[in-house]
Enzyme design. Structure first.
Site, short mmCIF file in Angstrom:
data_model
loop_
_atom_site.label_atom_id
_atom_site.label_comp_id
_atom_site.label_asym_id
_atom_site.label_seq_id
_atom_site.Cartn_x
_atom_site.Cartn_y
_atom_site.Cartn_z
N GLY A 6 0.90 -1.03 -0.07
CA GLY A 6 0.09 -0.07 0.00
C GLY A 6 0.83 1.18 -0.01
O GLY A 6 1.62 1.29 0.88
N ASN A 29 -5.89 -5.30 7.67
CA ASN A 29 -5.63 -5.61 6.47
C ASN A 29 -6.79 -6.63 6.00
O ASN A 29 -7.03 -7.68 6.58
CB ASN A 29 -4.38 -6.41 6.13
N GLY A 30 -7.59 -6.23 4.72
CA GLY A 30 -8.47 -7.09 4.20
C GLY A 30 -9.80 -6.53 3.97
O GLY A 30 -9.56 -5.24 3.45
N TYR A 77 1.85 -12.90 -6.29
CA TYR A 77 2.32 -11.59 -6.95
C TYR A 77 2.35 -10.71 -5.47
O TYR A 77 3.26 -9.93 -5.42
CB TYR A 77 1.01 -11.07 -7.57
#
Ligand code: SF4
Length: 485
Positions: free
Chosen positions: A42, A121-122, A262
């Site tokens: 981020g 996070n999520g 990734y």
């Protein structure tokens, strides 16, 4: 904020990285370093909250890179204490592209038993329904972030201490969440019951660390201890160490398989496997499944590199750096003319003509999302005199959006949602286009017999359309799930 990756407009983007430290002097400095290592998760904004017995809770939230903000001595002196947590974000569902500073985490709540800060996070897939319910019952929201629901649910809980209130709150939440939180004395880490997003535990001296990835431990010299398990909550104090709690009904884990492909950094370790080695193995499987006669295997830098190395090794075709990335494209130029604006990718990547000319080239990339960048790269390679261009993709076709904390275009914008593999090949104008199969990807991440179709070992919804948690807010807005087979 400039893109951190040359193809940021044509890649799925992880939306957050989280980090926390307890039991070391100037914990916020360690958090800043950890967030710097997690910056790939981020780049839009970051925040840190710390606690010091004499100075209470302090916080700083800034737009931009960690290195441009949290390296200022003046700022870091405002974040004293031996306990701190932090967050880097791309943007959450509520405010894409129009983030306000109040949306930047960690969030802070003051409760009768003391304050608590939380970073997430999520993505909470029932956040809108929860928000409606909470507002009807009198909660006043400060941000557009789904994560703020957790603070309000905690405020309404009748439990006596903050970890128990957090347990209560998280039992109401659906979707994917890895959380770091802190009270005046405790560092808390939680993973959702499916363990979709990562979270690891580390040790530094007498202190403890929580990080989205192990690369965040490495940068501060912390030792990796273990992953926080799916459905586990850890409550950590400097004095008593780690207490493990299981607040949720046990479920089979469904870690995000795209972390292997990734999102995670190649120098991180996931489930005792090196991400780099997994990506190299994806290239090996890809070469076995999709052989081609060619003269050169080239990665699309940088994320295609390990898979290209694996493809070259397995196929016996020489590996070469046919595309060179300009390492200094941190900031986007002011592009003075239409002609330069149209160059786009060329400002970030250049073709190594001497290597490419006259060759049949295999280009290995990690994914195809919209396909816009793949087309431009193909043109560059052909302009440089390549005889043939073959794309090999280290993930299956991305045909479904992610609702678990990854920014994906709407389904209609995903090339694989509207075209067959042959149509995509023609659309990109390449000699061949092949993707690794889902089974091949599962083998590469260590599942020797491939994907268990009845009970998949990972979340792979962006490829399969099989969502492990129903995205109820999106379904309510009209999203059509795949019909059961
Ligand atoms: S949908 Fe795809 S990107 Fe999202 S969590 Fe699942 S595997 Fe990961």
């Amino acid at each position: 904020m400039p893109p951190a990756h040359p193809f940021d407009d044509d890649k799925l983007k992880e939306e957050c990285g989280i980090f926390g430290v307890v039991g070391v002097t100037d914990a916020a400095n360690f958090v800043a370093l950890g967030l710097h290592a997690l910056q790939h998760r981020g780049q839009e904004a970051g925040g840190i909250v710390s606690y010091h017995p004499d100075h209470g809770f302090n916080s700083a939230r800034r737009f931009g890179y960690v290195r441009d903000n949290f390296t200022s001595q003046k700022l870091m002196e405002t974040l004293p204490g031996e306990l701190a947590i932090g967050h880097v974000r791309y943007s959450t569902a509520g405010s894409k592209g129009q983030t306000q500073i109040r949306d930047v985490q960690p969030f802070f709540g003051e409760f009768s038993m003391g304050g608590a800060a939380i970073a997430h996070n999520g993505n909470i897939t029932n956040a809108e329904a929860l928000r409606r319910e909470l507002i009807e019952r009198g909660s006043i929201f400060q941000s557009s972030s789904d994560s703020e629901c957790i603070i309000h649910l905690m405020a309404r809980s009748l439990q006596r201490n903050i970890p128990e209130r957090m347990e209560d709150a998280l039992r109401r939440v659906e979707g994917a969440f890895s959380v770091v939180a802190m009270t005046r004395t405790k560092l808390i880490g939680v993973r959702d019951p499916l363990g979709v997003r990562p979270l690891v535990l580390g040790k530094i001296g007498d202190g403890w660390v929580l990080s989205s990835e192990t690369c965040g431990l490495d940068i501060i010299g912390a030792d990796y201890v273990r992953e926080i398990e799916p459905g586990e909550m850890v409550v950590i104090t400097a004095e008593h160490g780690v207490e493990s709690i299981r607040p949720f009904r046990p479920q089979k884990s469904r870690f995000c398989i795209f972390e292997h492909v990734y999102f995670s950094r190649p120098d991180s370790i996931i489930g005792d496997r090196s991400v780099y080695e997994t990506r190299r193995q994806i290239g090996v499987e890809l070469a076995r499944e999709t052989p081609i006669e060619a003269d050169l295997v080239c990665p699309v830098p940088d994320s295609g590199t390990p898979a290209a190395i694996g493809y070259a090794h397995e196929s016996g075709i020489p590996y070469g750096m046919g595309i060179i990335r300009n390492q200094y494209m941190g900031r986007t130029f002011i592009e003075p003319t239409e002609q330069i604006r149209n160059m786009g990718v060329r400002l970030k990547l250049n073709v190594n003509r001497a290597l490419i000319k006259g060759k049949r080239v295999v280009l290995v990339d990690d994914s195809v999302v919209r396909g816009t960048t793949s087309r431009k790269i193909k043109e560059m390679i052909l302009d440089a005199g390549a005889a043939e261009v073959h794309f090999r993709i280290a993930s299956p076709p991305t045909a479904w959006p992610c609702f678990y904390g990854v920014d994906t275009p709407q389904r209609e914008k995903l090339l694989a949602a509207t075209m067959s593999e042959d149509e995509m090949r023609d659309h990109l104008g390449v000699d061949s286009l092949k993707f690794i199969s889902l089974d091949g990807l599962y083998r590469a991440v260590g599942e020797a017999s491939g994907r268990d179709a009845k009970s998949p070992q990972y979340c792979d919804a962006c490829f399969s359309g099989e969502y492990p948690v129903k995205p109820s807010d999106m379904v309510e807005k009209g999203f059509q799930m795949k019909a059961a087979e």
